[in-house]
Scaffold this motif. Structure first.
Motif, short mmCIF file in Angstrom:
data_model
loop_
_atom_site.label_atom_id
_atom_site.label_comp_id
_atom_site.label_asym_id
_atom_site.label_seq_id
_atom_site.Cartn_x
_atom_site.Cartn_y
_atom_site.Cartn_z
N ALA A 120 59.21 -9.08 34.64
CA ALA A 120 60.24 -8.77 33.64
C ALA A 120 59.88 -9.24 32.24
O ALA A 120 60.64 -8.97 31.29
N ASP A 121 58.76 -9.91 32.05
CA ASP A 121 58.40 -10.43 30.74
C ASP A 121 58.11 -9.32 29.74
O ASP A 121 57.56 -8.27 30.10
N ARG A 122 58.48 -9.59 28.49
CA ARG A 122 58.10 -8.77 27.34
C ARG A 122 57.50 -9.73 26.34
O ARG A 122 57.95 -10.86 26.20
N LEU A 123 56.50 -9.29 25.61
CA LEU A 123 55.78 -10.18 24.69
C LEU A 123 56.69 -10.72 23.58
O LEU A 123 56.56 -11.89 23.19
N ARG B 210 50.62 -13.39 17.46
CA ARG B 210 49.88 -14.66 17.60
C ARG B 210 49.43 -14.86 19.05
O ARG B 210 48.32 -15.32 19.31
N ILE B 211 50.30 -14.51 19.97
CA ILE B 211 49.96 -14.61 21.40
C ILE B 211 48.89 -13.58 21.75
O ILE B 211 47.93 -13.89 22.46
N VAL C 11 43.44 -6.48 22.95
CA VAL C 11 43.33 -5.29 22.12
C VAL C 11 44.63 -4.51 22.20
O VAL C 11 45.13 -3.99 21.22
N ASP C 12 45.21 -4.44 23.40
CA ASP C 12 46.50 -3.80 23.61
C ASP C 12 47.50 -4.86 24.07
O ASP C 12 47.48 -5.28 25.22
N PRO C 13 48.38 -5.33 23.17
CA PRO C 13 49.32 -6.40 23.52
C PRO C 13 50.21 -6.08 24.71
O PRO C 13 50.62 -6.98 25.43
N ASP C 14 50.49 -4.79 24.94
CA ASP C 14 51.34 -4.41 26.07
C ASP C 14 50.72 -4.76 27.42
O ASP C 14 51.43 -4.87 28.42
N GLU C 15 49.42 -4.94 27.45
CA GLU C 15 48.75 -5.29 28.71
C GLU C 15 48.95 -6.75 29.10
O GLU C 15 48.66 -7.13 30.24
N ARG D 232 60.64 -17.34 23.06
CA ARG D 232 60.82 -18.53 23.91
C ARG D 232 59.94 -19.69 23.45
O ARG D 232 60.38 -20.83 23.34
N TYR D 233 58.66 -19.40 23.21
CA TYR D 233 57.71 -20.47 22.89
C TYR D 233 57.54 -20.73 21.40
O TYR D 233 57.32 -21.87 20.99
N LEU D 234 57.59 -19.69 20.59
CA LEU D 234 57.30 -19.84 19.16
C LEU D 234 58.56 -19.77 18.30
O LEU D 234 58.50 -20.03 17.10
N GLY D 235 59.69 -19.39 18.91
CA GLY D 235 60.94 -19.32 18.16
C GLY D 235 61.06 -18.11 17.26
O GLY D 235 61.95 -18.04 16.43
N ASP D 236 60.17 -17.13 17.44
CA ASP D 236 60.18 -15.94 16.59
C ASP D 236 59.67 -14.75 17.40
O ASP D 236 58.48 -14.70 17.74
N PRO D 237 60.53 -13.78 17.70
CA PRO D 237 60.07 -12.63 18.48
C PRO D 237 59.06 -11.76 17.75
O PRO D 237 58.30 -11.03 18.39
#
Length: 102
Positions: free
Chosen positions: A53-56, A72-73, A80-84, A62-67
């Motif tokens: 269920a995670d979304r980037l 950065r993650i 290359v593809d953040p969705d992966e 959760r971790y950085l306080g900024d969606p």
């Protein structure tokens, strides 16, 4: 809104002159290529085990306080593809959460 910088804040702006299609010229401004950090140089704040269920953006909040700091993650993990990085296909994977602002 967080005080973190944006993904392209440190990227220099360049310009070039191109034809405007009517016999004239116009200046086009663009961002130069953004150099990606070497994931081996990233200072790790945490390691997150991905659930289906995670979304980037939610992980970033959760971790950085900024969606909006999801990039950065992505950069810290060499994505290359953040969705992966998240979702059912990545369930159980570990992703590095970088120190904020680094």
């Amino acid at each position: 809104m967080s005080a973190m910088s944006g993904r392209y804040d440190s990227v220099p702006i360049a310009s070039t002159i191109v034809s405007d299609g009517t016999g004239g010229l116009r200046e086009v401004r663009y961002l130069r290529r953004r150099a990606l950090p070497d994931p081996r140089d990233v200072l790790t704040a945490a390691v997150h085990r991905v659930t289906a269920a995670d979304r980037l953006d939610l992980v970033s909040h959760r971790y950085l306080g900024d969606p909006t700091a999801w990039w950065r993650i992505a950069d810290a993990n060499g994505a290359v593809d953040p969705d992966e990085l998240t979702g059912p296909q990545a369930e159980g994977d570990l992703i590095v959460i970088p120190l904020p602002g680094v």
